[in-house]
Design an enzyme around this catalytic site. Structure first.
Site, PDB file in Angstrom:
ATOM      1  N   ASP A  78      -1.898  -1.005  -4.053  1.00 51.49           N
ATOM      2  CA  ASP A  78      -1.788  -0.206  -5.281  1.00 51.49           C
ATOM      3  C   ASP A  78      -0.777  -0.489  -6.087  1.00 51.49           C
ATOM      4  O   ASP A  78       0.329  -0.965  -5.878  1.00 51.49           O
ATOM      5  CB  ASP A  78      -2.196   1.100  -4.979  1.00 51.49           C
ATOM      6  CG  ASP A  78      -1.096   1.538  -3.854  1.00 51.49           C
ATOM      7  OD1 ASP A  78       0.157   1.455  -3.994  1.00 51.49           O
ATOM      8  OD2 ASP A  78      -1.714   2.429  -2.731  1.00 51.49           O
ATOM      9  N   ASP A  81      -4.328   4.198   2.163  1.00 49.68           N
ATOM     10  CA  ASP A  81      -5.442   3.754   2.568  1.00 49.68           C
ATOM     11  C   ASP A  81      -5.920   2.513   2.996  1.00 49.68           C
ATOM     12  O   ASP A  81      -6.887   2.243   3.093  1.00 49.68           O
ATOM     13  CB  ASP A  81      -6.253   4.089   1.113  1.00 49.68           C
ATOM     14  CG  ASP A  81      -5.942   3.278   0.210  1.00 49.68           C
ATOM     15  OD1 ASP A  81      -5.051   2.393   0.294  1.00 49.68           O
ATOM     16  OD2 ASP A  81      -6.472   3.329  -0.883  1.00 49.68           O
ATOM     17  N   ASP A  83      -8.592 -15.668 -16.999  1.00 52.96           N
ATOM     18  CA  ASP A  83      -9.473 -16.000 -16.243  1.00 52.96           C
ATOM     19  C   ASP A  83     -10.631 -17.042 -16.803  1.00 52.96           C
ATOM     20  O   ASP A  83     -11.406 -16.567 -17.681  1.00 52.96           O
ATOM     21  CB  ASP A  83     -10.088 -14.806 -15.467  1.00 52.96           C
ATOM     22  CG  ASP A  83     -10.894 -15.172 -14.261  1.00 52.96           C
ATOM     23  OD1 ASP A  83     -10.282 -15.969 -13.345  1.00 52.96           O
ATOM     24  OD2 ASP A  83     -12.194 -14.849 -14.248  1.00 52.96           O
ATOM     25  N   GLU A 115      -6.261 -20.001 -17.337  1.00 51.72           N
ATOM     26  CA  GLU A 115      -6.852 -20.830 -15.957  1.00 51.72           C
ATOM     27  C   GLU A 115      -8.021 -21.665 -16.676  1.00 51.72           C
ATOM     28  O   GLU A 115      -8.905 -21.039 -16.816  1.00 51.72           O
ATOM     29  CB  GLU A 115      -7.326 -19.839 -15.164  1.00 51.72           C
ATOM     30  CG  GLU A 115      -7.922 -20.309 -13.840  1.00 51.72           C
ATOM     31  CD  GLU A 115      -9.083 -19.897 -13.323  1.00 51.72           C
ATOM     32  OE1 GLU A 115      -9.318 -19.920 -11.895  1.00 51.72           O
ATOM     33  OE2 GLU A 115      -9.823 -19.085 -13.890  1.00 51.72           O
ATOM     34  N   ASP A 151       1.012  -1.147   0.112  1.00 50.38           N
ATOM     35  CA  ASP A 151       0.003  -0.048   0.002  1.00 50.38           C
ATOM     36  C   ASP A 151       0.801   1.249   0.082  1.00 50.38           C
ATOM     37  O   ASP A 151       1.756   1.506   1.024  1.00 50.38           O
ATOM     38  CB  ASP A 151      -0.846  -0.134   1.115  1.00 50.38           C
ATOM     39  CG  ASP A 151      -1.645   1.215   1.356  1.00 50.38           C
ATOM     40  OD1 ASP A 151      -1.958   2.182   0.448  1.00 50.38           O
ATOM     41  OD2 ASP A 151      -2.153   1.440   2.525  1.00 50.38           O
TER      42      ASP A 151
END
Length: 541
Positions: free
Chosen positions: A37, A33, A210, A274, A29
């Site tokens: 990120d 927050d 995915d 996947e 991070d």
């Protein structure tokens, strides 16, 4: 003599790569927050370079309501504000390439978010409209259409259909906030070809696809009709049976259209599926010179802790990879599965076995995919408060993947262990107190730590490289509870890997010169139980 662990052609880098999966939300991070990120990823790139990996696979960072951790995409061409902006991505990939790291990004083509402009337009349009045809809307069954169009069930539990106010139903194999696309629609196919080019133009080196087996549904959307109870069929939904919504033959047309796009860019751009399939033979169909470069080998992840189980999985995977002429992949954990430290028994036993499994995986020819935190020996966090869990499956089935997604511990004695800047917000999921001893800072420099074991293994893997290509191993005779194999290494040597699954130490003098062991050298001579060792010896014969 030692050789670099890279193929002879730079564009074949993926054939032997070690890829590190970054669950962006939980990696680092930067802005304080409590959520990881892209700037946080960028700040930790030197750590990954020094760890010894070749590439990063980033989980979705696109604009999303985050119902399913970003796998519900509202805009495929932008970064969600919680992760930063496109400029952050561009800076990150520039730095990664400067450090010799490649970037693979997730692409989510089976479904969008219900906040995607296409689905918003579909809900606003009438039944039969062009907007609805991009998705799978159908009339219901029953006298008033009050029953779902068929008996399909969601992976996340419950019916795979949701009714809209005008009476029609739409299909979602996952959460209702993730409506399935109609991949027989030419506009859908054109859109995703453009999405691929958008990210390739920005320099990405590959894609992880995915639900690669799920985009095409059987004509007519027929019932499964097997009478299997919902709880039992849930296992089948995860890939062991060829159902009307998984692994349809027509899905391969999509990848035959994608491959020329990838090949049109320099540097060896690649894609890994996947994909779950009924048999290894059907899984192998996703890989080839006219389709995808790789498909995940989940059988290795699912192997039980025994020499027999792992040997069968390895034999099958290598045989199938030889048929298609491409190396296989090996993986022990990911963001959807319980961490293997816990699967192997948790606590000291689970960690011991996990360390041995890591050496087994990294000794095999082909490419390996590491999940963030496994190099720290992190276990599954089993006691998260229910109110903090965010996995949509938890609300419908009581099962949660959040325990493997707890943010990484980097340093310090108290949570969030350096995950974010001092004075920042608490991490979005809390790490347990025991993780202070598992942080990167706590393990760095400790020769007995799991982190230093991974660093050593990745360094030696490069030095004693396996030849590029499908790969093969030679099994060595030994005790029934011992797994031992050799494979070609640098020059005229071979690497021998031995794993002791038995209860008694194993004499290893015949295997060559020891170069690494999964347990500290202070333990008894030979190879103790639940321990792996690497050896180098000259090729004979």
């Amino acid at each position: 003599m030692t050789l670099s662990f890279t193929p002879s052609r730079p564009e074949d880098w993926w054939k032997s790569a070690v890829v590190y999966q970054v669950y962006v939300r939980s990696f680092a991070d930067h802005d304080g927050d409590g959520i990881g990120d892209l700037a946080g990823v960028r700040s930790r790139l030197p750590y990954l370079r020094d760890l010894g990996v070749d590439a990063l696979w980033l989980t979705p960072f696109y604009r999303s309501p985050m119902v399913d951790g970003g796998y519900d995409v509202a805009d495929y061409r932008d970064v969600d504000p919680i992760f930063g902006e496109l400029a952050d991505f561009d800076q990150m990939i520039t730095d990664a390439h400067a450090l010799g790291l490649r970037i693979i990004v997730d692409i989510v083509p089976n479904h969008t978010s219900d906040a995607h402009p296409w689905f918003v337009a579909a809900l606003a349009g009438p039944p039969g409209s062009a907007e609805r045809d991009r998705y799978l809307f159908r009339d219901g069954r029953g006298a008033g259409g009050e029953l779902p169009p068929n008996d399909w069930e969601s992976i996340f539990g419950g019916p795979a259909w949701t009714r809209v106010p005008d009476g029609q139903w739409y299909l979602h194999l996952f959460d209702p906030a993730q409506p399935d696309l109609n991949w027989r629609h030419p506009e859908v196919r054109s859109e995703f070809s453009d999405v691929l080019r958008f990210w390739l133009d920005r320099g990405v080196d590959g894609f992880r696809i995915d639900v690669a087996h799920g985009m095409i549904k059987a004509d007519g959307l027929p019932d499964v009709g097997d009478g299997v109870p919902a709880g039992q069929r849930q296992v089948e939904l995860l890939g062991r049976a060829r159902l009307p919504y998984f692994d349809q033959d027509e899905v391969h047309d999509i990848y035959r259209a994608w491959r020329p796009i990838l090949d049109s860019y320099p540097g060896g751009r690649m894609a890994v599926a996947e994909a779950w399939a009924e048999t290894p033979q059907r899984l192998a169909r996703y890989v080839g010179p006219d389709e995808l470069h790789q498909a995940f080998n989940f059988d290795f992840l699912d192997a039980t802790w025994s020499a027999d189980s792992f040997r069968k999985v390895v034999d099958t995977a290598l045989a199938e990879s030889a048929i298609v002429g491409a190396p296989t992949t090996w993986v022990l954990s990911n963001h959807d599965k319980q961490r293997h430290v816990t699967r192997y028994g948790d606590g000291a036993l689970g960690l011991r076995r996990a360390r041995a499994a890591a050496l087994l995986m990294l000794a095999l020819p082909g490419s390996a995919y590491l999940y963030q935190g496994e190099e720290l020996g992190l276990p599954e966090v089993l006691d998260l408060p229910d109110e903090l869990r965010q996995d949509p499956a938890f609300r419908r089935t009581g099962e949660s993947r959040d325990g493997c997604r707890v943010p990484l511990p980097w340093s310090g004695d108290v949570p969030p262990y350096g995950f974010g800047p001092a004075g920042g917000a608490p991490a979005w999921l809390p790490a347990p107190p025991t993780w202070r001893a598992r942080s990167v800072a706590a393990q760095t420099g400790d020769p007995d730590s799991t982190l230093e074991l991974y660093r050593a293994a990745l360094r030696l893997r490069r030095e004693h490289a396996a030849p590029a290509g499908p790969g093969a191993v030679t099994w060595l005779d030994g005790e029934p509870d011992v797994l031992a194999f050799s494979r070609p290494a640098a020059g005229t040597t071979e690497l021998v890997c031995v794993v002791n699954f038995g209860d008694e130490p194993v004499d290893v003098d015949r295997y060559g010169t020891p170069i690494l062991r999964s347990q500290p050298a202070a333990e008894p001579a030979g190879l103790p139980t639940d321990t792996a060792g690497w050896f180098i010896r000259p090729v004979t014969g």
